[in-house]
Design a protein around this motif. Structure first.
Motif, PDB file in Angstrom:
ATOM      1  N   PHE A 107       3.262  -9.090   1.243  1.00 49.46           N
ATOM      2  CA  PHE A 107       3.128  -8.515  -0.091  1.00 49.46           C
ATOM      3  C   PHE A 107       2.195  -7.303  -0.067  1.00 49.46           C
ATOM      4  O   PHE A 107       2.525  -6.244  -0.612  1.00 49.46           O
ATOM      5  CB  PHE A 107       2.595  -9.574  -1.072  1.00 49.46           C
ATOM      6  CG  PHE A 107       2.370  -9.061  -2.462  1.00 49.46           C
ATOM      7  CD1 PHE A 107       3.414  -8.981  -3.365  1.00 49.46           C
ATOM      8  CD2 PHE A 107       1.106  -8.648  -2.875  1.00 49.46           C
ATOM      9  CE1 PHE A 107       3.222  -8.498  -4.653  1.00 49.46           C
ATOM     10  CE2 PHE A 107       0.899  -8.171  -4.162  1.00 49.46           C
ATOM     11  CZ  PHE A 107       1.956  -8.095  -5.052  1.00 49.46           C
ATOM     12  N   ILE A 108       1.056  -7.448   0.581  1.00 52.30           N
ATOM     13  CA  ILE A 108       0.090  -6.336   0.626  1.00 52.30           C
ATOM     14  C   ILE A 108       0.645  -5.187   1.448  1.00 52.30           C
ATOM     15  O   ILE A 108       0.497  -4.020   1.076  1.00 52.30           O
ATOM     16  CB  ILE A 108      -1.286  -6.827   1.125  1.00 52.30           C
ATOM     17  CG1 ILE A 108      -1.881  -7.756   0.051  1.00 52.30           C
ATOM     18  CG2 ILE A 108      -2.219  -5.659   1.418  1.00 52.30           C
ATOM     19  CD1 ILE A 108      -3.134  -8.484   0.458  1.00 52.30           C
ATOM     20  N   TYR A 109       1.345  -5.489   2.551  1.00 55.68           N
ATOM     21  CA  TYR A 109       1.980  -4.423   3.316  1.00 55.68           C
ATOM     22  C   TYR A 109       3.020  -3.698   2.462  1.00 55.68           C
ATOM     23  O   TYR A 109       3.091  -2.469   2.447  1.00 55.68           O
ATOM     24  CB  TYR A 109       2.639  -4.971   4.588  1.00 55.68           C
ATOM     25  CG  TYR A 109       3.501  -3.945   5.265  1.00 55.68           C
ATOM     26  CD1 TYR A 109       2.927  -2.882   5.954  1.00 55.68           C
ATOM     27  CD2 TYR A 109       4.889  -3.992   5.172  1.00 55.68           C
ATOM     28  CE1 TYR A 109       3.716  -1.907   6.547  1.00 55.68           C
ATOM     29  CE2 TYR A 109       5.679  -3.030   5.765  1.00 55.68           C
ATOM     30  CZ  TYR A 109       5.093  -1.997   6.447  1.00 55.68           C
ATOM     31  OH  TYR A 109       5.876  -1.019   7.020  1.00 55.68           O
ATOM     32  N   ALA A 110       3.831  -4.465   1.720  1.00 52.30           N
ATOM     33  CA  ALA A 110       4.855  -3.860   0.856  1.00 52.30           C
ATOM     34  C   ALA A 110       4.214  -2.938  -0.178  1.00 52.30           C
ATOM     35  O   ALA A 110       4.781  -1.893  -0.517  1.00 52.30           O
ATOM     36  CB  ALA A 110       5.687  -4.940   0.171  1.00 52.30           C
ATOM     37  N   LEU A 111       3.036  -3.299  -0.668  1.00 52.54           N
ATOM     38  CA  LEU A 111       2.331  -2.425  -1.613  1.00 52.54           C
ATOM     39  C   LEU A 111       2.046  -1.060  -1.001  1.00 52.54           C
ATOM     40  O   LEU A 111       2.112  -0.044  -1.690  1.00 52.54           O
ATOM     41  CB  LEU A 111       0.995  -3.055  -2.043  1.00 52.54           C
ATOM     42  CG  LEU A 111       1.008  -4.033  -3.184  1.00 52.54           C
ATOM     43  CD1 LEU A 111      -0.392  -4.622  -3.378  1.00 52.54           C
ATOM     44  CD2 LEU A 111       1.498  -3.406  -4.467  1.00 52.54           C
ATOM     45  N   THR A 112       1.720  -1.024   0.298  1.00 54.39           N
ATOM     46  CA  THR A 112       1.420   0.261   0.952  1.00 54.39           C
ATOM     47  C   THR A 112       2.630   1.173   0.987  1.00 54.39           C
ATOM     48  O   THR A 112       2.491   2.379   1.134  1.00 54.39           O
ATOM     49  CB  THR A 112       0.882   0.084   2.392  1.00 54.39           C
ATOM     50  OG1 THR A 112       1.926  -0.431   3.233  1.00 54.39           O
ATOM     51  CG2 THR A 112      -0.344  -0.812   2.436  1.00 54.39           C
ATOM     52  N   GLU A 113       3.809   0.594   0.868  1.00 49.38           N
ATOM     53  CA  GLU A 113       5.054   1.360   0.928  1.00 49.38           C
ATOM     54  C   GLU A 113       5.669   1.599  -0.453  1.00 49.38           C
ATOM     55  O   GLU A 113       6.702   2.251  -0.562  1.00 49.38           O
ATOM     56  CB  GLU A 113       6.066   0.630   1.816  1.00 49.38           C
ATOM     57  CG  GLU A 113       5.606   0.443   3.246  1.00 49.38           C
ATOM     58  CD  GLU A 113       5.497   1.754   4.014  1.00 49.38           C
ATOM     59  OE1 GLU A 113       6.232   2.710   3.685  1.00 49.38           O
ATOM     60  OE2 GLU A 113       4.676   1.818   4.945  1.00 49.38           O
TER      61      GLU A 113
END
Length: 191
Positions: A107-113
């Motif tokens: 989820f946090i990685y997806a936020l970066t994108e």
């Protein structure tokens, strides 16, 4: 044609890789190779939601999704959405804890994108561990902070878990500020 090799990648990476490839072209074809059913379905769903035509074929154990983009679709995004992400745990969901840790990391990685970033990420209870002891999420949260996202962690929670001196991204705050950020937000998302 742009080819995306998402073999061996788990969600959300295949979707993000495909979305990036689609952004590189005004019109044309993106061919995505995927080796699992879930990622295949997620890429197909994204293509459909974006209004692109797609076709999927299976070659052995590999799914090949051919997405045709016919010009840029105009999307309206409100300038100042004031989105707040409120994270109260070091994992996501109520099921298996190990899976929950994988999900919150994703989820946090997806936020970066994401194209639209939250204005603030609030971390409280075990959520403070994401900025103090989890190196993968610390790296992604630092990237979000560099892009202008305010990262606030509950000081009482950091003290409770004995990580107040280990906070590696953002700043410590109090419950009043956490409440204030949520009350002023147009949208609060709690993963």
């Amino acid at each position: 044609m742009i080819k995306v090799n998402a073999i061996g990648e788990v969600c959300p990476k295949p979707v993000i890789m495909t979305k990036k490839a689609l952004k590189e072209i005004e019109s044309g074809v993106v061919e995505v190779s995927i080796d699992n059913e879930t990622s295949k379905e997620n890429v197909e769903k994204m293509a459909k939601e974006m209004g692109h035509k797609f076709q999927t074929k299976k070659e052995g154990e590999i799914f090949v999704i051919t997405i045709t983009k016919e010009g840029e679709k105009e999307t309206l995004v409100e300038e100042d959405e004031n989105i707040v992400i409120s994270i109260g745990s070091d994992n996501m969901g109520d099921g298996d804890e190990e899976l929950g840790k994988i999900l919150i990391k994703g989820f946090i990685y997806a936020l970066t994108e994401a194209e639209v970033l939250p204005k603030t990420i609030l971390l409280y209870n075990k959520g403070v561990l994401l900025v103090s002891t989890f190196e993968d999420t610390i790296k992604d949260l630092k990237l979000l902070e560099e892009r202008g996202v305010e990262i606030l962690s509950c000081g009482t929670c950091a003290n409770f878990y004995h990580v107040q001196d280990k906070i590696k991204v953002g700043t410590l705050t109090n419950m009043y500020t956490i409440l204030e950020r949520q009350m002023k937000a147009k949208k609060v998302i709690k993963p």
